[in-house]
Design an enzyme around this catalytic site. Sequence first.
Site, mmCIF file in Angstrom:
data_model
loop_
_atom_site.group_PDB
_atom_site.id
_atom_site.type_symbol
_atom_site.label_atom_id
_atom_site.label_comp_id
_atom_site.label_asym_id
_atom_site.label_seq_id
_atom_site.Cartn_x
_atom_site.Cartn_y
_atom_site.Cartn_z
ATOM 1 N N HIS A 58 0.859 -1.181 0.000
ATOM 2 C CA HIS A 58 0.000 0.000 0.000
ATOM 3 C C HIS A 58 0.899 1.236 0.000
ATOM 4 C CE1 HIS A 58 -3.753 -2.072 1.942
ATOM 5 N NE2 HIS A 58 -3.142 -2.857 1.069
ATOM 6 N N GLU A 60 0.986 3.840 1.858
ATOM 7 C CA GLU A 60 1.479 4.193 3.190
ATOM 8 C C GLU A 60 2.618 3.271 3.615
ATOM 9 O OE1 GLU A 60 -2.976 5.157 3.088
ATOM 10 O OE2 GLU A 60 -1.730 3.473 2.477
ATOM 11 N N CYS A 92 -2.506 -0.282 7.559
ATOM 12 C CA CYS A 92 -1.669 0.910 7.434
ATOM 13 C C CYS A 92 -1.796 1.796 8.665
ATOM 14 C CB CYS A 92 -2.032 1.671 6.169
ATOM 15 S SG CYS A 92 -1.567 0.786 4.658
#
Length: 165
Positions: A58, A60, A92
């Site tokens: 992801h 993040e 995250c």
Amino acid sequence: MSDATAEDLAFLRRAIALAAMARARGDRPFGAVVAEGGEVLAEGESRQGTSGGGPLAHSEMVALERLRQAGIGRERLRRATIYSSGEPCAMCAAAIFYMGIGRVVYGLPAEAIAAARNAAAHTAGIGLSCRAVLQAAAAPVTVIGPLLEQEAARPHEGYWGPDAA
């Protein structure tokens, strides 16, 4: 719900631009920027699609890994903000807490992302908001969002079809 500053909006717009870049590259349309004192410490784009980063890549998580590699100290990270084009997922959000970042600012809320994805039970992820995860944290993390929702939605327009990465 906004304690956002002009600087917050500028960094959030950068995260949204990174989301558009990720999409153009063939990855999921998400971006993240970590900044402190007006300085960008790290950026990340989703690498879950054609970049082969896998399910944990992801935006993040990519930005957090870059922070770790740079060796930025926890004292500075406590003063830092992560700007996410979309609301950070539960994974995250937990990683943001464990990294020691003191503030989250996000664009598109999780509900809008799920709606854009036509998320079904097997694709919807964990149903905890970023705010809920971070409210359960042992130390406070400020969460501001959603902000700039229309701008944050643009990289998602037309992306989430049956063949989306």
